[in-house]
Design an enzyme around this catalytic site. Structure first.
Site, short mmCIF file in Angstrom:
data_model
loop_
_atom_site.label_atom_id
_atom_site.label_comp_id
_atom_site.label_asym_id
_atom_site.label_seq_id
_atom_site.Cartn_x
_atom_site.Cartn_y
_atom_site.Cartn_z
N PHE A 105 0.86 -1.18 0.00
CA PHE A 105 0.00 0.00 0.00
C PHE A 105 0.89 1.23 0.00
O PHE A 105 2.06 1.16 0.43
CB PHE A 105 -0.89 0.01 1.26
N GLN A 117 -7.85 14.82 4.32
CA GLN A 117 -7.27 13.96 3.29
C GLN A 117 -8.20 13.84 2.09
O GLN A 117 -9.37 13.48 2.22
CB GLN A 117 -7.01 12.56 3.85
N HIS A 173 -8.57 11.61 -0.90
CA HIS A 173 -8.12 10.33 -1.47
C HIS A 173 -7.95 10.52 -2.97
O HIS A 173 -8.82 11.09 -3.63
CB HIS A 173 -9.18 9.26 -1.17
N LEU A 222 -15.47 5.87 -3.39
CA LEU A 222 -14.08 5.45 -3.26
C LEU A 222 -13.69 4.32 -4.23
O LEU A 222 -14.45 3.37 -4.42
CB LEU A 222 -13.84 4.97 -1.83
N GLU A 236 -7.41 1.92 -2.63
CA GLU A 236 -5.98 1.99 -2.90
C GLU A 236 -5.41 0.61 -3.22
O GLU A 236 -4.31 0.48 -3.77
CB GLU A 236 -5.27 2.58 -1.69
N ARG A 263 -0.89 9.25 -0.29
CA ARG A 263 -2.14 9.75 -0.87
C ARG A 263 -2.08 11.23 -1.20
O ARG A 263 -2.63 11.68 -2.21
CB ARG A 263 -3.29 9.48 0.10
N HIS A 288 -12.02 12.47 1.83
CA HIS A 288 -12.09 11.09 2.34
C HIS A 288 -11.95 10.97 3.84
O HIS A 288 -12.70 10.25 4.48
CB HIS A 288 -10.99 10.28 1.65
N ARG A 328 -2.57 10.61 6.49
CA ARG A 328 -2.72 9.23 6.94
C ARG A 328 -2.29 8.26 5.84
O ARG A 328 -2.66 8.43 4.68
CB ARG A 328 -4.17 8.94 7.33
#
Length: 574
Positions: free
Chosen positions: A121, A234, A236, A250, A253, A284, A349, A384
């Site tokens: 990730f 954030q 995304h 969404l 990821e 991100r 997000h 994050r």
């Protein structure tokens, strides 16, 4: 108080996603009487939307992984603004929380020798995310629900909390209403855990659903708690951009983690320009800014995003590893992602900022008030990493539940008094929209608020726009002070929105003032007029929001000093 339906518990947990459930389970395990209150239905939470996996340094796939590397990745991903103690506890305890979840019945994908499978990730040095295809959050909620309903807690569904009750400086309970009937309800409790999630519905384009209106942030602020780092929202990088009805939903990821490639309208793999080393697995904030820049400079996809292609992996692999994404695009956009690319773009997000809490027990700056999950600030710093939210809510949900139960155990319940005037004031405030003969339509105000937040407090920010946006928010506050609603209190969505707007305006003002104050770019906060990171002035302070009478006060506070042994971990290479 006698005129209201009243429930008495040692601990009230507000929010029934992963953090709330984990807190309630732990408080119950400590012998506390627990009430779990949720605005929606039990399990209807954003934890379900966390599809890609839960980050924990189990080292099942990459044997060099350990808590120290996870800690370093989290701190660097958060641009060193994280509460270092929270990041340390999180990295150390996440493996135990995953194993605990497995012991409670959670199913994970497996390696060939039967251990929990882990995938790559963005921002993680090693393959670290334990997963179940792309439905990890769903499996987590299923497991926590199963465990929770056998833990003896009482669950109050479709109940919105509008006010936290205090006896002097201490928490004494909560006031709210049943969404179906509109009847008011009082929860008397020795401690309260906030686990209400995020703030996404303040923005036009968001992956968040209707519940995410910043309720917990606003309740804590109104009760006198400190909010920190509210400028860090954030975005995304990969939300759906087409068709319009699903814009913002969404795209996990995990698509990039499994080898998805980002290209622009010219077919260029543009991440080579922005992060040639990590490419699509960059953090991100970097990927979101990269896509935004490609679109702004005329190299976007037909509907204002970028192309994300995983089709080279083949249909069998995609349907096995990313079944939800396959069905999502087939059903919503009539696109077969096993044959061609999907269009994606940034979507609001996650909120990194939130209630200031102690790392050890989730205690806020108000005695008796605790917070865990997205509503709590500090853990993720300025950005994050994907997968850290699920491990965050397990680690700190447990700690907040434990802290709230221990606090309640030390309080003599009979000593806490509910102020009748406070109850009447909370009730009158809720009924006011029915009394305004010529007020504003809450839907119109909400739509304008979303435009303001999207236009002036989005991926890129600039002084002139921030100040203009703050002026627009002041006008909206005035309009929202005399909202009008028709009908009765029986399930009335317009009335519900009136209350939600109060929360969204509070957190929007907090985001705006924090964004204007921080004159640098760091993580998810990107200033066009201050494009560089300024470690000297801003690298060692949190932004702090507090209530000062009827005004909102903005300031800073120094980060706690990190121990030398942790500084050495940060300085080490992988």
């Amino acid at each position: 108080m006698e005129k209201y339906e009243t429930h008495v518990h040692d601990v009230i947990v507000i929010g029934a996603g992963g953090a709330g459930l984990r807190a309630a389970i732990e408080a119950s395990a400590q012998g506390a009487s627990v009430g779990l209150v949720c605005k929606s239905l039990l399990g209807k939470a954003h934890t379900v939307m966390a599809e890609g996996g839960i980050a924990a340094a189990l080292a099942n796939v990459d044997v060099k992984d350990n808590w120290q590397v996870h800690f370093r990745d989290t701190m660097k991903g958060g641009k060193m603004l994280n509460n270092w103690r929270m990041a340390q506890i999180h990295a150390q305890e996440a493996p135990d929380r995953v194993k605990e979840l497995e012991m409670w019945g959670a199913l994970f994908d497996r390696t060939n020798d039967g251990r929990i499978m882990q995938r790559a990730f963005g921002g993680h040095s090693w393959k670290r995310l334990c997963h179940v295809g792309d439905r990890t959050g769903l499996e987590m909620i299923r497991t926590l629900q199963e465990k929770g309903i056998h833990s003896g807690m009482d669950v109050y569904m479709e109940c919105t909390i509008t006010h936290l009750l205090k006896d002097g400086e201490r928490i004494a309970g909560a006031f709210g209403y049943w969404r179906e009937s509109g009847r008011f309800v009082v929860f008397k409790s020795k401690s309260v855990v906030l686990a209400t999630g995020g703030i996404g519905k303040a923005y036009k384009i968001t992956s968040n659903s209707w519940e995410y209106t910043g309720d917990g942030h606003a309740l804590a602020y109104e009760a006198g708690a400190e909010l920190i780092d509210m400028e860090f929202v954030q975005f995304h990088p990969t939300g759906m951009v087409w068709p319009p009805s699903v814009k913002g939903i969404l795209v996990t990821e995990a698509v990039r983690g499994e080898g998805g490639i980002l290209t622009n309208s010219k077919g260029e793999r543009f991440m080579e320009r922005y992060d040639p080393q990590k490419m699509e697995l960059s953090t991100r904030d970097v990927v979101a800014r990269s896509i935004y820049t490609e679109v702004k400079e005329g190299r976007g996809s037909p509907h204002g995003g970028a192309f994300l292609d995983i089709s080279h992996k083949g249909p069998e692999y995609i349907k096995r590893k990313l079944p939800s994404m396959y069905h999502q695009f087939m059903e919503f956009a009539d696109i077969d992602i096993t044959k061609g690319p999907m269009e994606v773009g940034p979507t609001t997000h996650y909120m990194m900022g939130g209630v200031r809490v102690q790392a050890e027990n989730g205690a806020s700056t108000v005695p008796g008030l605790f917070a865990a999950g997205e509503v709590a600030g500090g853990m993720h710093g300025a950005n994050r990493l994907g997968g850290n939210s699920l491990s965050d809510l397990l680690v700190f949900g447990r700690r907040a539940g434990l802290g709230a139960a221990q606090y309640a155990n030390e309080i003599n319940g009979d000593s806490l008094k509910i102020n009748e005037d406070e109850l009447e004031q909370a009730a009158r405030e809720m009924l006011r929209p029915f009394e305004n003969a010529h007020g504003e339509n809450p839907y119109t105000v909400h739509s304008t608020l979303q435009d303001v937040m999207q236009n002036y407090f989005g991926v890129f920010r600039i002084d002139e726009g921030l100040k203009h946006g703050i002026n627009e928010l002041e006008k909206l506050k005035e309009r929202a002070s005399h909202l009008k609603i028709e009908g009765t209190r029986l399930y009335n969505p317009g009335w519900h929105l009136c209350r939600d707007l109060k929360s969204m305006l509070i957190i929007s003002e907090a985001i705006a003032k924090s964004a204007l104050q921080r004159q640098e770019s760091r993580g998810a906060h990107s200033r066009v007029d201050y494009p560089n990171t300024d470690d000297y002035k801003w690298g060692k302070v949190n932004s702090v929001i507090t209530k000062d009478g009827e005004s909102m006060r903005i300031g800073v506070s120094p980060l706690p000093e990190m121990p030398e042994e942790l500084k050495r971990i940060i300085a080490e290479d992988k």
